[in-house]
Design a protein around this motif. Structure first.
Motif, PDB file in Angstrom:
ATOM      1  N   THR A 133       0.844  -1.192   0.000  1.00 11.43           N
ATOM      2  CA  THR A 133       0.000   0.000   0.000  1.00 11.43           C
ATOM      3  C   THR A 133       0.878   1.240   0.000  1.00 11.43           C
ATOM      4  OG1 THR A 133      -1.661   1.238   1.270  1.00 11.43           O
ATOM      5  CG2 THR A 133      -0.092  -0.075   2.518  1.00 11.43           C
ATOM      6  N   SER A 178      -2.187   2.321   9.690  1.00 10.62           N
ATOM      7  CA  SER A 178      -3.323   2.465   8.784  1.00 10.62           C
ATOM      8  C   SER A 178      -3.422   1.323   7.781  1.00 10.62           C
ATOM      9  CB  SER A 178      -3.224   3.794   8.024  1.00 10.62           C
ATOM     10  OG  SER A 178      -3.242   4.889   8.917  1.00 10.62           O
ATOM     11  N   THR A 219      -4.270  -2.133   6.401  1.00  8.54           N
ATOM     12  CA  THR A 219      -5.277  -3.102   6.815  1.00  8.54           C
ATOM     13  C   THR A 219      -4.643  -4.417   7.230  1.00  8.54           C
ATOM     14  OG1 THR A 219      -7.277  -4.295   6.148  1.00  8.54           O
ATOM     15  CG2 THR A 219      -5.619  -3.917   4.441  1.00  8.54           C
ATOM     16  N   ARG A 220      -5.237  -5.050   8.223  1.00  4.69           N
ATOM     17  CA  ARG A 220      -4.824  -6.399   8.654  1.00  4.69           C
ATOM     18  C   ARG A 220      -5.735  -7.461   8.052  1.00  4.69           C
ATOM     19  NH1 ARG A 220      -1.086  -2.776  10.136  1.00  4.69           N
ATOM     20  NH2 ARG A 220       0.183  -3.474  11.889  1.00  4.69           N
ATOM     21  N   ARG A 221      -6.625  -7.062   7.171  1.00  2.00           N
ATOM     22  CA  ARG A 221      -7.492  -8.035   6.499  1.00  2.00           C
ATOM     23  C   ARG A 221      -6.685  -8.872   5.520  1.00  2.00           C
ATOM     24  NH1 ARG A 221     -11.754  -5.202   3.253  1.00  2.00           N
ATOM     25  NH2 ARG A 221     -12.404  -7.358   2.889  1.00  2.00           N
TER      26      ARG A 221
END
Length: 268
Positions: free
Chosen positions: A109, A116, A118-120
């Motif tokens: 990213t 900030s 994402t950990r998805r």
């Protein structure tokens, strides 16, 4: 062989470092969650294997994950925030038994703030290779849902009926009938804590409990190196390993033989 097409970079990791300390003044009896005063990042202080595990940091990392190391400023950061929460601890670098670091496989990213990102997790399909799937991201805490999504997608791509998923009903190894097993287990408490209801499988391998753990790591937990065995299977404290070099000698000897030979009855 080279890949038949170029794929964009999918993973951009961040490094997390941890420190391990002996029990210290004011140390909590249970795991606690805190927010660092300096950057508001969450971190944990966890009773772990007779010591305390404190972490973690969150730092951009683009090098080889094998080269990830805890930097001095990370150690100082974790110690300072722990001292803020427990002033009587007065922790310094000299109290650190050892440190370790790992790299989170997060999605690449342009975000500049590590928190900030994402950990998805995502499952990326590749139009150029219809049967190739790439898993991006993911955490140990979500591995079951990730596995379910992957298997479901594979069945859909194969055009086959999707069987009911059973992962939510499957207990972890060592958790089978744990309560009744624990009530009757007569072996070392460490084996019960680490291996649960598999502890008897460990003790059957050798008369010495520590040697049994080493054998179990190679025979049942797919360890392939001494580091695999000690750091990722038995979780022996590195300080303990240094103080007991015979453990390393045993592991190296087992690697030099087949595990089945090493487990033969009568071995001393």
């Amino acid at each position: 062989d080279e890949a038949p097409f170029e794929s964009p970079i999918l993973i951009g990791g961040t490094k997390g470092s941890h420190v391990v300390l002996a029990p210290f003044p004011g140390a909590p009896a249970n795991a606690i969650y805190l927010e660092a005063e300096s950057d508001k990042r969450p971190f944990f202080i966890i009773p772990w294997n007779g010591n305390y595990l404190i972490g973690t940091t969150d730092v951009r990392f683009e090098d080889n994950p094998d080269e990830a190391r805890s930097e001095l400023w990370e150690i100082d950061y974790l110690l300072a925030e722990t001292n803020r929460a427990f002033p009587e601890a007065r922790l310094t670098r000299e109290h650190v038994l050892y440190t370790y670091s790992g790299v989170r496989p997060l999605p690449v990213t342009g975000e500049k703030d590590e928190q900030s990102i994402t950990r998805r997790h995502f499952i990326r399909e590749h139009p150029q290779l219809s049967n190739l799937l790439s898993i991006v991201g993911g955490k140990l805490t979500t591995y079951r849902s990730l596995a379910e999504e992957c298997v479901d997608l594979i069945f859909r791509k194969l055009g086959r009926p999707l069987p009911p998923c059973v992962t939510s009903k499957e207990v972890l190894p060592g958790a089978v009938n744990f309560s009744s097993f624990a009530a009757e287990f007569k072996g070392p408490a460490r084996l019960l804590r680490v291996y649960g209801s598999r502890a008897n499988q460990v003790t059957q391998l050798h008369e010495d409990p520590l040697t049994s753990e080493i054998l179990f790591a190679f025979k049942h937990e797919f360890a392939t190196t001494v580091d695999d065995c000690f750091l990722r299977r038995t979780m022996f404290n590195p300080v303990f390993i240094r103080e007991n070099p015979w453990l390393t000698s045993i592991a190296q000897e087992i690697l030099g033989r087949s595990v089945s030979e090493a487990c033969e009855p009568g071995e001393s």
